[in-house]
Design a protein around this motif. Structure first.
Motif, PDB file in Angstrom:
ATOM      1  N   ASP A 194       0.614  -0.853   0.003  1.00 51.55           N
ATOM      2  CA  ASP A 194       0.486   0.309  -0.146  1.00 51.55           C
ATOM      3  C   ASP A 194       1.210   1.624  -0.096  1.00 51.55           C
ATOM      4  O   ASP A 194       0.842   2.579  -0.550  1.00 51.55           O
ATOM      5  CB  ASP A 194      -0.869  -0.211   1.591  1.00 51.55           C
ATOM      6  CG  ASP A 194      -0.391   0.193   2.253  1.00 51.55           C
ATOM      7  OD1 ASP A 194       0.584  -0.746   2.619  1.00 51.55           O
ATOM      8  OD2 ASP A 194      -0.722   0.303   3.145  1.00 51.55           O
ATOM      9  N   LYS A 195       2.469   0.892   0.560  1.00 49.31           N
ATOM     10  CA  LYS A 195       3.325   1.981   0.642  1.00 49.31           C
ATOM     11  C   LYS A 195       3.767   2.269  -0.542  1.00 49.31           C
ATOM     12  O   LYS A 195       4.175   3.866  -0.727  1.00 49.31           O
ATOM     13  CB  LYS A 195       4.143   1.971   1.509  1.00 49.31           C
ATOM     14  CG  LYS A 195       5.351   2.890   2.035  1.00 49.31           C
ATOM     15  CD  LYS A 195       6.047   2.369   3.145  1.00 49.31           C
ATOM     16  CE  LYS A 195       6.934   3.796   3.499  1.00 49.31           C
ATOM     17  NZ  LYS A 195       8.440   2.670   4.125  1.00 49.31           N
ATOM     18  N   TYR A 212      -4.620  12.939  -1.530  1.00 49.37           N
ATOM     19  CA  TYR A 212      -3.334  13.334  -2.556  1.00 49.37           C
ATOM     20  C   TYR A 212      -3.469  15.257  -2.172  1.00 49.37           C
ATOM     21  O   TYR A 212      -4.614  14.862  -2.972  1.00 49.37           O
ATOM     22  CB  TYR A 212      -2.712  12.661  -3.430  1.00 49.37           C
ATOM     23  CG  TYR A 212      -1.894  13.475  -3.672  1.00 49.37           C
ATOM     24  CD1 TYR A 212      -0.717  13.958  -3.314  1.00 49.37           C
ATOM     25  CD2 TYR A 212      -1.938  14.258  -5.013  1.00 49.37           C
ATOM     26  CE1 TYR A 212       0.255  14.166  -4.148  1.00 49.37           C
ATOM     27  CE2 TYR A 212      -0.232  14.960  -5.613  1.00 49.37           C
ATOM     28  CZ  TYR A 212       0.087  15.151  -5.106  1.00 49.37           C
ATOM     29  OH  TYR A 212       1.657  15.503  -5.336  1.00 49.37           O
ATOM     30  N   ARG A 216       0.812   4.149  -2.710  1.00 52.31           N
ATOM     31  CA  ARG A 216       0.971   5.503  -2.344  1.00 52.31           C
ATOM     32  C   ARG A 216       2.038   6.603  -2.667  1.00 52.31           C
ATOM     33  O   ARG A 216       1.860   7.962  -2.883  1.00 52.31           O
ATOM     34  CB  ARG A 216       0.835   5.989  -0.846  1.00 52.31           C
ATOM     35  CG  ARG A 216      -0.622   5.972  -0.448  1.00 52.31           C
ATOM     36  CD  ARG A 216      -0.512   5.983   1.380  1.00 52.31           C
ATOM     37  NE  ARG A 216      -0.023   6.048   1.975  1.00 52.31           N
ATOM     38  CZ  ARG A 216       0.033   4.437   3.040  1.00 52.31           C
ATOM     39  NH1 ARG A 216      -1.319   3.616   2.902  1.00 52.31           N
ATOM     40  NH2 ARG A 216       0.681   4.019   3.613  1.00 52.31           N
ATOM     41  N   SER A 224      -5.754   7.032  -1.860  1.00 52.04           N
ATOM     42  CA  SER A 224      -4.531   7.571  -1.964  1.00 52.04           C
ATOM     43  C   SER A 224      -4.650   8.307  -2.468  1.00 52.04           C
ATOM     44  O   SER A 224      -3.955   9.529  -2.501  1.00 52.04           O
ATOM     45  CB  SER A 224      -3.080   6.742  -2.736  1.00 52.04           C
ATOM     46  OG  SER A 224      -2.882   5.571  -1.925  1.00 52.04           O
ATOM     47  N   GLU A 283       1.939   9.780  -5.258  1.00 45.44           N
ATOM     48  CA  GLU A 283       2.694  11.176  -5.003  1.00 45.44           C
ATOM     49  C   GLU A 283       3.766  11.323  -5.573  1.00 45.44           C
ATOM     50  O   GLU A 283       4.189  12.806  -5.655  1.00 45.44           O
ATOM     51  CB  GLU A 283       3.238  11.444  -3.473  1.00 45.44           C
ATOM     52  CG  GLU A 283       1.971  10.924  -2.127  1.00 45.44           C
ATOM     53  CD  GLU A 283       2.323  10.522  -0.845  1.00 45.44           C
ATOM     54  OE1 GLU A 283       3.382  10.464  -0.894  1.00 45.44           O
ATOM     55  OE2 GLU A 283       1.058  10.397  -0.147  1.00 45.44           O
TER      56      GLU A 283
END
Ligand code: FES
Length: 57
Positions: free
Chosen positions: A11-12, A57, A15, A53, A19
């Protein structure tokens, strides 16, 4: 947590793709991270993490 086991995408990482790589759609996520390009079982979870995400953002 790992979202896509086949391609080891967390999941990181999703994201980060939103970003830092400008990912906004599932197709873009697939092209950038390979998420969901093997067995496809992670598709609904990956789409949800992507949506969260993008919304955050
Ligand atoms: Fe993502 Fe298999 S778990 S393609």
């Amino acid at each position: 947590m790992i979202v896509c086991v086949c391609n080891n995408v967390s999941d990181k990482a999703i994201r980060k793709a939103v970003e830092q790589s400008g990912v906004r759609t599932y197709i873009q996520l697939q092209r950038t991270t390979q998420t969901g390009t093997c067995c496809g079982k992670c598709t609904s979870c990956a789409k949800q993490v992507l949506k969260e995400s993008v919304d955050a953002y």
